[in-house]
Scaffold this active site. Structure first.
Site, PDB file in Angstrom:
ATOM      1  N   TYR A  19       0.822  -1.216   0.000  1.00 17.60           N
ATOM      2  CA  TYR A  19       0.000   0.000   0.000  1.00 17.60           C
ATOM      3  C   TYR A  19       0.854   1.264   0.000  1.00 17.60           C
ATOM      4  O   TYR A  19       0.595   2.197   0.758  1.00 17.60           O
ATOM      5  CB  TYR A  19      -0.926   0.008   1.235  1.00 17.60           C
ATOM      6  CG  TYR A  19      -2.027  -1.017   1.146  1.00 17.60           C
ATOM      7  CD1 TYR A  19      -3.013  -0.899   0.174  1.00 17.60           C
ATOM      8  CD2 TYR A  19      -2.075  -2.095   2.019  1.00 17.60           C
ATOM      9  CE1 TYR A  19      -4.023  -1.843   0.068  1.00 17.60           C
ATOM     10  CE2 TYR A  19      -3.093  -3.048   1.914  1.00 17.60           C
ATOM     11  CZ  TYR A  19      -4.059  -2.911   0.943  1.00 17.60           C
ATOM     12  OH  TYR A  19      -5.050  -3.838   0.847  1.00 17.60           O
ATOM     13  N   TYR A 147     -14.041  -4.575   5.845  1.00 18.53           N
ATOM     14  CA  TYR A 147     -12.762  -5.029   5.276  1.00 18.53           C
ATOM     15  C   TYR A 147     -12.577  -6.493   5.660  1.00 18.53           C
ATOM     16  O   TYR A 147     -12.675  -6.847   6.842  1.00 18.53           O
ATOM     17  CB  TYR A 147     -11.583  -4.196   5.821  1.00 18.53           C
ATOM     18  CG  TYR A 147     -10.253  -4.727   5.322  1.00 18.53           C
ATOM     19  CD1 TYR A 147      -9.754  -4.354   4.080  1.00 18.53           C
ATOM     20  CD2 TYR A 147      -9.525  -5.643   6.078  1.00 18.53           C
ATOM     21  CE1 TYR A 147      -8.560  -4.874   3.610  1.00 18.53           C
ATOM     22  CE2 TYR A 147      -8.332  -6.167   5.613  1.00 18.53           C
ATOM     23  CZ  TYR A 147      -7.850  -5.774   4.374  1.00 18.53           C
ATOM     24  OH  TYR A 147      -6.676  -6.301   3.909  1.00 18.53           O
ATOM     25  N   ASP A 241     -16.166 -12.131  11.245  1.00 18.69           N
ATOM     26  CA  ASP A 241     -14.748 -11.923  10.996  1.00 18.69           C
ATOM     27  C   ASP A 241     -14.166 -11.229  12.232  1.00 18.69           C
ATOM     28  O   ASP A 241     -14.211 -10.008  12.355  1.00 18.69           O
ATOM     29  CB  ASP A 241     -14.565 -11.084   9.726  1.00 18.69           C
ATOM     30  CG  ASP A 241     -13.092 -10.836   9.415  1.00 18.69           C
ATOM     31  OD1 ASP A 241     -12.250 -11.114  10.280  1.00 18.69           O
ATOM     32  OD2 ASP A 241     -12.802 -10.347   8.305  1.00 18.69           O
ATOM     33  N   LYS A 270      -4.940 -12.123  13.436  1.00 19.83           N
ATOM     34  CA  LYS A 270      -4.074 -11.082  13.993  1.00 19.83           C
ATOM     35  C   LYS A 270      -3.412 -11.367  15.361  1.00 19.83           C
ATOM     36  O   LYS A 270      -2.230 -11.597  15.409  1.00 19.83           O
ATOM     37  CB  LYS A 270      -4.838  -9.764  14.015  1.00 19.83           C
ATOM     38  CG  LYS A 270      -5.152  -9.296  12.577  1.00 19.83           C
ATOM     39  CD  LYS A 270      -5.010  -7.833  12.402  1.00 19.83           C
ATOM     40  CE  LYS A 270      -4.827  -7.448  10.953  1.00 19.83           C
ATOM     41  NZ  LYS A 270      -6.040  -7.470  10.130  1.00 19.83           N
TER      42      LYS A 270
HETATM   43  C1  LIG Z   1      -6.397  -7.868   8.766  1.00 22.59           C
HETATM   44  C2  LIG Z   1      -7.779  -8.367   8.504  1.00 22.59           C
HETATM   45  C3  LIG Z   1      -8.022  -9.353   7.525  1.00 22.59           C
HETATM   46  C4  LIG Z   1      -6.938  -9.895   6.624  1.00 22.59           C
HETATM   47  O1  LIG Z   1      -5.933 -10.536   7.321  1.00 22.59           O
HETATM   48  P1  LIG Z   1      -4.495 -10.747   6.615  1.00 22.59           P
HETATM   49  O2  LIG Z   1      -3.745 -11.562   7.593  1.00 22.59           O
HETATM   50  O3  LIG Z   1      -3.937  -9.381   6.397  1.00 22.59           O
HETATM   51  O4  LIG Z   1      -4.762 -11.459   5.337  1.00 22.59           O
HETATM   52  C5  LIG Z   1      -9.324  -9.786   7.373  1.00 22.59           C
HETATM   53  N1  LIG Z   1     -10.332  -9.303   8.129  1.00 22.59           N
HETATM   54  C6  LIG Z   1     -10.126  -8.374   9.073  1.00 22.59           C
HETATM   55  C7  LIG Z   1     -11.271  -7.899   9.895  1.00 22.59           C
HETATM   56  C8  LIG Z   1      -8.845  -7.856   9.281  1.00 22.59           C
HETATM   57  O5  LIG Z   1      -8.655  -6.904  10.204  1.00 22.59           O
END
Ligand SMILES: *Cc1c(COP(=O)(O)O)cnc(C)c1O
Length: 425
Positions: A19, A147, A241, A270
């Site tokens: 990015y 996202y 998510d 994460k």
């Molecule tokens: C960071 C993130 C992703 C993607 O994870 P990566 O390890 O970067 O592929 C998906 N969903 C959410 C809510 C995120 O914060």
């Protein structure tokens, strides 16, 4: 050891950064070590990390308990393929995650990144309906400001205007974007949308309580509960998510707990390994898993990344869960929340500030007007803090172990950088 100026100047021409407009962006900072909540730079400076390395390092850096667990694992079984073979760190971790997650979320599929965990959730949801004889249920409903990752399938679930993927709009599957059902009007619209499309919908995907990379937008538990209830009524699966929200970030271990919601599928990543090694998990409820059981090989889940369930990463994740058990992480998050509320509130009075939002260990200041991201980022580093605004938000998501004085340094930096900016507006 080579001199920093050697590896930096010699290696930089071969690196492509994420990015980043590499023609104009300020050069990246060279980090040589990390400890606690601090990053040490090659020029000797130290920065307090206000964003936990993309929201991962919840215990701070170099926690000795995680390091010891990974060292032990490295000496015995660093990695082995996970088809036909299994190992203790993965099975213990799966069992612990199932015990921590609400309800019968109990089948864990390991991958190596958040995006792939979401991809697996999509495959699970679509194949779930196919296995039940409803192959036309293939579409996904996602929310504005959402996202869910950078890969092709997950890009198609990000906000098409504010997301970072507008460029690829023409080459992605066509899912359905909804507004978060946060008031009467949007609730009716959401309900109607599910009712209208139910025959073609596999799942709704949501970041519970806080939409992260789409702009740190926050919604309440009632909104989340309404989404879950509508999904149940219209026979659509719910994918939570929790890649950003999971492991305490919003104040509970998982954000869904606050709304008493048990999603059909949960995505985690994460903070799963405390910010040490890449690992992700897609966790399904019993009824989802059972839809794949049949005397038919084609009913099985067809996915399997080479490095899935990496033993080093699983050992790190188990050690991270130990720390959640032994140390008062959720109390630390509550203390961070109170301090963020108090110390970011004055930003509301500044010109060019559209709003201040706090939830758990997340504090976000939304800006109005021209943002000048590069200049803001440089200013923060100049003040000895690692804060990296994106879009139109300046945000703090510190490690949970941060002390009050270091957190005060971070919030003071935000106030002073935004006051400087206000004076130029
Ligand atoms: C960071 C993130 C992703 C993607 O994870 P990566 O390890 O970067 O592929 C998906 N969903 C959410 C809510 C995120 O914060």
């Amino acid at each position: 050891m080579t001199e920093t100026r050697d590896w930096l100047t010699e290696g930089l021409p071969n690196i492509w950064l994420p990015y980043t407009q590499m023609a104009t962006a300020a050069p990246p900072l060279a980090v040589v070590a990390s400890q606690g909540v601090r990053l040490r730079l090659a020029d000797g400076r130290e920065l307090i990390d206000g964003i936990s390395s993309w929201w991962t390092a919840c215990h701070g850096y170099n926690h000795p308990h995680i390091r010891a667990a990974v060292e032990r694992q490295l000496a015995t079984l660093p990695h082995v393929m996970f088809a036909g073979l299994v190992h203790e760190p993965a099975l213990r971790l799966a069992q612990r995650l199932a015990a921590l997650l609400p309800g019968d979320l109990e089948r864990v599929f390991f991958t190596e990144s958040g995006s792939v965990a979401v991809e697996v959730a999509l495959k699970m949801a679509i194949q779930y309906w196919r296995n039940k004889g409803q192959a036309e249920k293939q579409r996904i409903v996602y929310f504005r400001h959402g996202y869910h990752g950078d890969t092709f399938a997950t890009m198609a679930l990000c906000d098409p205007e504010e997301g970072m993927h507008a460029l690829f709009a023409g080459s992605m599957p066509d899912h359905i974007m909804a507004e978060l059902p946060s008031d009467e009007t949007t609730r009716r619209a959401f309900d109607l949308l599910l009712e209208t499309h139910a025959g073609r919908l596999a799942a709704v995907i949501v970041e519970p309580l806080v939409q992260g990379a789409g702009g740190m937008k926050m919604h309440d538990a009632q909104t989340l509960a309404f989404i879950a209830e509508a999904c149940r009524r219209h026979q659509v699966l719910l994918i939570a998510d929790e890649i950003m929200t999971g492991f305490g970030r919003t104040g509970r271990l998982f954000a869904c707990e606050e709304a008493d919601v048990i999603p059909d599928i949960v995505c985690l990543s994460k903070a799963l390994t405390g910010g040490t090694l890449p690992l992700a998990a897609t966790v399904a409820r019993r009824h989802v898993f059972e839809a794949f059981l049949a005397d038919d090989p084609s009913a099985a889940l067809m996915h399997g990344p080479t490095y899935m369930a990496n033993a080093l990463a699983c050992a790190a994740a188990n050690a991270s869960l130990d720390l959640f058990e032994r140390e008062p992480r959720l109390a630390q998050v509550a203390a961070i929340e109170a301090q963020l509320r108090e110390e970011l509130a004055p930003c509301r009075e500044l010109a060019g500030v559209a709003g201040v939002r706090v939830k758990g260990a997340i504090g976000a200041v939304e800006l109005a007007g021209g943002i000048g991201l590069d200049a803001l980022r440089r200013r923060f580093a100049g003040l000895g803090v690692w804060v990296r605004p994106f879009g139109n938000v300046v945000y703090l998501m510190p490690p949970f172990v941060i002390g009050a004085a270091d957190l005060a340094t971070l919030t003071a930096a935000v106030r002073s950088v935004l006051a400087e900016r206000a004076a130029t507006l």
